[in-house]
Write an enzyme that holds these catalytic residues in place. Structure first.
Site, PDB file in Angstrom:
ATOM      1  N   SER A 173       0.810  -1.220   0.000  1.00 11.60           N
ATOM      2  CA  SER A 173       0.000   0.000   0.000  1.00 11.60           C
ATOM      3  C   SER A 173       0.845   1.274   0.000  1.00 11.60           C
ATOM      4  CB  SER A 173      -0.931   0.004   1.212  1.00 11.60           C
ATOM      5  OG  SER A 173      -0.176   0.079   2.398  1.00 11.60           O
ATOM      6  N   LYS A 213       0.982   3.820   7.131  1.00  7.61           N
ATOM      7  CA  LYS A 213       0.226   4.714   6.241  1.00  7.61           C
ATOM      8  C   LYS A 213       0.689   6.152   6.475  1.00  7.61           C
ATOM      9  CE  LYS A 213      -2.778   1.698   4.532  1.00  7.61           C
ATOM     10  NZ  LYS A 213      -1.914   0.564   4.876  1.00  7.61           N
TER      11      LYS A 213
END
Lengths: 421, 185
Positions: free
Chosen positions: B105, B142
């Site tokens: 990601s 993230k």
């Protein structure tokens, strides 16, 4: 200026270590077992609430564990040791004088701070340790080490996790409701004796005449009484005293009957002691070994024996220690017993630089062996302990303790790092 | 009584005088060892001229101060050490941990599966920092974005959409990512 001590104590330390890298455990009942997966030695609050007591053997709580999906871990001491050193390192920024009291407790000297700032300082220490290491701690602050311990007890029950006992009436109020048995250094035996004499709370002991205590009991209890009064008798021990003796022992995963396996286990312990001795630059001149069967099997006869083997000269040479334990085992081994535990002790320790070389020692050989073990230790440092071993330790280690539920060594092995998505 | 006077100096006792006058000089440590080696190998006779060839491989330490005539700088006793990658990458040793990446990601900022991240728990987490967050018991890397009360965990890969953290979710910041270790295999 009076002294001010803070006792920083990690909450359910081993469980907290597991939680740092497994956040899913938060809010769940978790316990960590002693070596060989014996008893519960750390419990999360949720596990305590289920009635699991400190030291409960696993077989006794098996039912609770199953019914409530309690997460159970084997102890992973090298990982806890690393987390402990991180906590201590973090604490050092708050006070230059620090005494590491145990793997999860440290005393700090906070004398230089104004009294009205101690509480907020304590809260700050707690916050920073949690932020930096992920480990929750409780902090007790008092004028003596014993009172700091009492304050820590109270802090564990408060939501802020920090408690200051400095004002005389605060101290008295706290001691009035504090059971003597929970006072640092007073076991259940002493508290029983004291209760016969009408002393049941910590305040009773603090108000008792200390010379009477000294006469009736001993100087140690008299000192505890003085400390409870707020007179500091125990100072901070910042420097680690070198150990007077070393021990390495382990319970076996399953009973052992063969002399060969016992020899391997004892050789392993001898080798690990020699390594520890070299690490602390010390030598031993007396090695003691013991072997025993389980004391809990009623239908099997109990056998326990030990013997001490003197070395010709003080040494930390692995081969000499292995030779010693092997010769000792021949003297005490009894055929037919189901052995459950074995161990080795190194006694009469002497610092390496105080050893007087014997006339009959081969000087050149000594230097060569020193180089050999420097290389040996370096290799094991670099490639992990146990990479290079003596053949007499055996390779299969069939006697190894049970540790089937061990979590990863999250901070010590590249292959076992915590995973993130 | 005078035969055995204890105060009398024994002939030959004490330190031997040097046959020629001597003088102490200041030398960089590596050069001292080099000289002693040469002496031990018998290549150097004290007092002889050192042939320039034998000195051609003397490693010279790097010094901070310029050479000046007159009073020597005390800093010359301390040559610059070697470079320590740990010291460069890790500012707070007690608060720094390594974690292994499993997902893709964050490939947009050069964080690939299998990479190791250096995470400092002691750093403050502003909006815009790349963080390790704990969402519902799981650790994830993230980019953190805070807009007013809203908290977003943004991937750096078009395949994935930003996660908006709602109030009833179990959420915390575990640490701030400072570096990524990515091998070119």
């Amino acid at each position: 200026m009076n002294s001010v001590f803070a006792l920083v104590d990690c909450n359910a330390f081993f469980v907290s270590c597991e939680k740092v890298f497994q956040p899913a455990l938060e809010g769940k009942p978790v316990i960590v077992l002693s070596s060989n997966d014996g008893c519960a030695i750390a419990r999360s609050n949720e596990a305590k609430a289920l009635g699991i007591k400190m030291g409960d053997p696993l077989f006794k709580i098996q039912e609770i564990v199953k019914k409530n999906h309690v997460k159970v871990f084997s102890s992973n001491f090298s990982f806890y040791g690393d987390m402990s050193s991180r906590v201590m390192e973090t604490l050092k920024q708050f006070s230059p004088s620090l005494e590491i009291y145990s793997i999860d407790e440290a005393f700090l000297n906070l004398r230089s701070l104004p009294e009205n700032e101690l509480f907020s300082h304590g809260c700050r220490i707690k916050e920073i340790v949690k932020l930096w290491t992920g480990i929750p701690v409780s902090i007790g602050i008092g004028p003596t080490k014993t009172l700091a311990k009492v304050a820590n007890h109270l802090a564990k029950k408060q939501s802020l996790g920090c408690c200051v006992l400095l004002k005389q009436n605060d101290i008295e109020a706290a001691l009035r409701n504090f059971s003597l048995q929970d006072v640092w250094g007073i076991g259940s035996q002493w508290s029983k004796k004291l209760s016969y004499l009408g002393l049941t709370t910590a305040l009773d002991l603090a108000q008792a005449d200390s010379s009477w205590i000294r006469k009736t009991f001993n100087v140690i209890l008299a000192r505890t009484a003085l400390e409870l009064k707020g007179i500091s008798c125990l100072s901070l021990e910042e420097t680690l005293q070198p150990k007077k003796s070393l021990i390495s022992s382990r319970s076996f995963g399953k009973p052992v009957t063969s002399v060969e396996v016992l020899r391997q286990a004892l050789s392993y312990h001898a080798s690990s002691l020699a390594q520890k001795l070299r690490q602390q630059k010390s030598t031993t001149s007396l090695v003691s070994i013991f072997i025993r069967t389980s004391p809990f099997h009623r239908h099997e006869p109990y056998y326990m024996n030990s013997c001490a083997i003197p070395l010709l000269f003080p040494s930390h040479d692995t081969t000499l220690l292995i030779k010693a334990v092997t010769s000792g085992l021949e003297k005490i081994f009894k055929e037919g017993a189901l052995y459950k535990k074995a161990g080795v002790m190194a006694l009469q320790l002497l610092p390496e630089d105080q050893v007087i070389p014997s006339l009959f020692q081969d000087k050149e050989g000594l230097i060569r062996r020193k180089l050999l073990f420097q290389t040996f230790d370096k290799l094991n440092d670099r490639f992990g302990r146990g990479s290079l071993v003596f053949a007499s330790e055996g390779f299969r280690k069939t006697w190894r303790s049970k540790a089937s539920l061990k979590s990863a060594s999250f901070t010590q092995d590249w292959e076992q790092l915590p995973r993130v998505r | 009584m005078t035969q055995n006077n204890p105060r009398k100096r024994k002939p030959g006792a004490g330190r031997k005088p040097n046959p020629v006058p001597t003088k102490a000089i200041r030398l960089p440590l590596p050069l001292v060892n080099q000289l002693l080696d040469l002496k031990n190998q018998g290549k150097l006779d004290m007092g002889a001229i050192i042939p320039s060839r034998t000195l051609s491989s003397v490693p010279l330490p790097f010094f901070e101060s310029r050479v000046q005539a007159g009073f020597p700088s005390p800093a010359d006793d301390f040559s610059e050490g070697t470079l320590d990658l740990n010291a460069y990458l890790i500012k707070h040793k007690a608060a720094t941990f390594f974690v292994r990446v499993t997902g893709d990601s964050m490939t947009g900022v050069g964080i690939f599966p299998g990479d190791i991240l250096i995470v400092d728990r002691s750093l403050p987490h502003h909006s815009g920092k790349i963080v390790i967050a704990v969402l519902n018991g799981e650790m994830t890397v993230k980019r953190l974005k805070q807009e007013g009360d809203k908290i977003l965990l943004c991937p750096e890969n078009d395949k994935y959409a930003p996660l908006s953290v709602s109030e009833d979710e179990d959420f915390s910041i575990w640490g701030v990512v400072t570096n990524v270790i990515h091998p070119f295999s």
